[in-house]
Design an enzyme around this catalytic site. Sequence first.
Site, PDB file in Angstrom:
ATOM      1  N   ALA A   9      76.376  20.041  45.632  1.00 45.68           N
ATOM      2  CA  ALA A   9      75.235  20.848  46.073  1.00 45.68           C
ATOM      3  C   ALA A   9      74.276  20.045  46.935  1.00 45.68           C
ATOM      4  O   ALA A   9      73.075  20.285  46.941  1.00 45.68           O
ATOM      5  CB  ALA A   9      74.500  21.394  44.847  1.00 45.68           C
ATOM      6  N   ALA A  10      74.812  19.080  47.690  1.00 39.23           N
ATOM      7  CA  ALA A  10      73.908  18.196  48.429  1.00 39.23           C
ATOM      8  C   ALA A  10      73.572  18.720  49.813  1.00 39.23           C
ATOM      9  O   ALA A  10      72.603  18.293  50.429  1.00 39.23           O
ATOM     10  CB  ALA A  10      74.518  16.796  48.535  1.00 39.23           C
ATOM     11  N   ARG A  15      73.362  26.988  57.990  1.00 37.29           N
ATOM     12  CA  ARG A  15      73.591  28.362  58.450  1.00 37.29           C
ATOM     13  C   ARG A  15      72.774  29.405  57.694  1.00 37.29           C
ATOM     14  O   ARG A  15      72.750  30.569  58.071  1.00 37.29           O
ATOM     15  CB  ARG A  15      75.091  28.690  58.370  1.00 37.29           C
ATOM     16  CG  ARG A  15      75.888  28.088  59.508  1.00 37.29           C
ATOM     17  CD  ARG A  15      77.377  28.172  59.270  1.00 37.29           C
ATOM     18  NE  ARG A  15      77.812  27.207  58.246  1.00 37.29           N
ATOM     19  CZ  ARG A  15      79.029  27.184  57.712  1.00 37.29           C
ATOM     20  NH1 ARG A  15      79.924  28.082  58.090  1.00 37.29           N
ATOM     21  NH2 ARG A  15      79.339  26.284  56.814  1.00 37.29           N
ATOM     22  N   GLN A  73      72.993  12.185  46.511  1.00 39.26           N
ATOM     23  CA  GLN A  73      73.815  11.709  47.638  1.00 39.26           C
ATOM     24  C   GLN A  73      72.877  11.655  48.841  1.00 39.26           C
ATOM     25  O   GLN A  73      72.493  12.690  49.375  1.00 39.26           O
ATOM     26  CB  GLN A  73      74.972  12.693  47.886  1.00 39.26           C
ATOM     27  CG  GLN A  73      75.917  12.246  48.982  1.00 39.26           C
ATOM     28  CD  GLN A  73      76.838  13.368  49.456  1.00 39.26           C
ATOM     29  OE1 GLN A  73      76.532  14.556  49.292  1.00 39.26           O
ATOM     30  NE2 GLN A  73      77.951  12.994  50.055  1.00 39.26           N
ATOM     31  N   GLY A  78      80.512  13.880  53.364  1.00 38.14           N
ATOM     32  CA  GLY A  78      81.727  14.627  53.047  1.00 38.14           C
ATOM     33  C   GLY A  78      81.864  14.881  51.554  1.00 38.14           C
ATOM     34  O   GLY A  78      81.206  14.232  50.734  1.00 38.14           O
ATOM     35  N   TYR A  99      81.652  24.047  43.337  1.00 35.05           N
ATOM     36  CA  TYR A  99      80.739  24.080  44.477  1.00 35.05           C
ATOM     37  C   TYR A  99      79.481  24.843  44.090  1.00 35.05           C
ATOM     38  O   TYR A  99      79.570  25.944  43.540  1.00 35.05           O
ATOM     39  CB  TYR A  99      81.398  24.807  45.654  1.00 35.05           C
ATOM     40  CG  TYR A  99      82.413  23.986  46.417  1.00 35.05           C
ATOM     41  CD1 TYR A  99      82.837  22.760  45.937  1.00 35.05           C
ATOM     42  CD2 TYR A  99      82.923  24.441  47.618  1.00 35.05           C
ATOM     43  CE1 TYR A  99      83.758  22.009  46.645  1.00 35.05           C
ATOM     44  CE2 TYR A  99      83.844  23.694  48.328  1.00 35.05           C
ATOM     45  CZ  TYR A  99      84.256  22.480  47.843  1.00 35.05           C
ATOM     46  OH  TYR A  99      85.157  21.746  48.538  1.00 35.05           O
ATOM     47  N   GLY A 100      78.355  24.284  44.434  1.00 40.17           N
ATOM     48  CA  GLY A 100      77.081  24.959  44.152  1.00 40.17           C
ATOM     49  C   GLY A 100      76.909  26.248  44.927  1.00 40.17           C
ATOM     50  O   GLY A 100      76.049  27.061  44.597  1.00 40.17           O
ATOM     51  N   LYS A 349      52.160  49.257  27.244  1.00 38.94           N
ATOM     52  CA  LYS A 349      52.408  47.819  27.112  1.00 38.94           C
ATOM     53  C   LYS A 349      52.281  47.419  25.654  1.00 38.94           C
ATOM     54  O   LYS A 349      51.349  47.841  24.981  1.00 38.94           O
ATOM     55  CB  LYS A 349      51.390  47.029  27.942  1.00 38.94           C
ATOM     56  CG  LYS A 349      51.651  45.545  27.959  1.00 38.94           C
ATOM     57  CD  LYS A 349      50.393  44.707  28.021  1.00 38.94           C
ATOM     58  CE  LYS A 349      49.813  44.503  26.651  1.00 38.94           C
ATOM     59  NZ  LYS A 349      48.659  43.591  26.617  1.00 38.94           N
ATOM     60  N   ASN A 384      41.740  47.826  25.767  1.00 39.32           N
ATOM     61  CA  ASN A 384      42.226  46.781  24.854  1.00 39.32           C
ATOM     62  C   ASN A 384      41.662  45.407  25.172  1.00 39.32           C
ATOM     63  O   ASN A 384      41.816  44.482  24.413  1.00 39.32           O
ATOM     64  CB  ASN A 384      43.760  46.727  24.901  1.00 39.32           C
ATOM     65  CG  ASN A 384      44.283  46.442  26.290  1.00 39.32           C
ATOM     66  OD1 ASN A 384      43.656  46.804  27.287  1.00 39.32           O
ATOM     67  ND2 ASN A 384      45.420  45.783  26.371  1.00 39.32           N
TER      68      ASN A 384
END
Length: 453
Positions: A9-10, A15, A73, A78, A99-100, A349, A384
Amino acid sequence: MNLDIVILAAGKGTRMRSTKPKVMHHFLGKPFLEKVIETARTLHPKKIIPIIGYQAEEIQNYFKSQDLHFVIQEQQLGTGHAVIQAIPKLDSEYTMILYGDVPLVSSNILQELFTATSKTGIGLITFFKKNSHGFGRIVRNQQTKKIIKIVEEKDCDQSQLLINEINTGIMCVKTDFLNQWLLKLNNNNAQKEYYLTDIIELAVNDQVDIADVISSNENTIQGVNSMRELIDLERSYMKEKAQLLIDQGIKIIDPERIDIRGSLMCEEGVVIDIGCIFEGDVILKKGTYIGPYNIIKDTTIGESNQLLAFNHIDQAIIGHGCNIGPYARIRPATSLSNNINIGNFVELKKSTVGNHTKINHLSYVGDSIIGESVNLGAGTITCNYDGANKHQTIIEDDVFIGSDTQLIAPVIIKKGATIGAGSTIVEDAPENQLTLSRVSQKSISNWQRPKKK
Ligand code: UD1
Ligand code: CA
């Protein structure tokens, strides 16, 4: 399991066209990386090792309460280089690499990969894709059909480009082997990167067979590189979930116009109209109708309820036979019993409501306990909050509250009491009596309206 899981995940994810790291973009309501970590945990690995680089601090900060072994990293040289950074942390018999940016990877296929790997020493998940553009290609021996290498697209020759079997990137390796092969990687390739995929050929050279698991569900191996891919994958996943419910006999009016972002369980006879969003864990029991544009999160809705359009329901429990909406807001820690009417512009609530009670119009009910067969008139408000603390309102069975009434908490309206419309109630109201606080009405004769000068 005797397993460590490394999650790559580095990368920045250029994109995505965003300053946020790709793995922190939300997929179905959670960062990608969080989804992958959740799936990784189902295998009970000894360690989960996310490899991060771009905006590492932000990522570590987000996950600070989790037991994770981050590795930084510094430069992204790579996928092989990334895994090399994790070597000092690997101390289980097997290492799995995820893969992240593959958010829907499934626990089942990872189990299968682990089992396959334990027979040979290295295994990977592949997929047959009509358009294999952008992926590493799986090269097999023509006779034996055994995998012999992975070739990245940019390094493919003409015939390799035609291969439809692609590398999903997900693999599992005996850690001893992995360490040896990683040290032999080089970056003599089109992208001048240390490719993790090159360990396949190194394994084959060492006479180790490559075990393969061929995925049949594209969503579970789909990586995301751009916002368009993110949206497409989310939509495709939600549509798949809607189709499964439809196959169980649930009537989803339009599977293109439903968002199932978490888990949605439906019993027989449920109907869901268009535009609804389901988040977290939602359960809809027998015969319940969900009208258009409801947003429902972490809620169980009982049998035979009618939800009209445009409600917002979060962390609530709803019994059977209720009519809700349109435009009701039911907030956390609210519990409705059976056969209740909650009408338009009603907010609830942290309250419980008893059987057969009606709150039909324009009310706020917070921190309250409301009994059975109560009628709250239009514009009833439980006051309240005094600006510092929250206080409770108790309304016992068979109470009738006239319209436009403020109940200043803490206050108890006792059984069978009636409150006159327009009252501001500051003290407990006794059983079975009419209580009202109202200035008496007067009329002024000979009064003239001001005239414009
Ligand atoms: C990779 C595979 C390819 C496969 C494809 C599947 C390699 C060399 N290629 O290609 O065979 O078909 O995934 O999607 O492995 N990352 C790091 N550090 C790095 C480089 C990458 O952590 O130095 C991370 C990225 O953040 C990303 C993952 O590794 O999460 C994959 O990297 P990416 O550059 O997208 O690989 P692909 O070219 O898609
Ligand atoms: Ca990729």
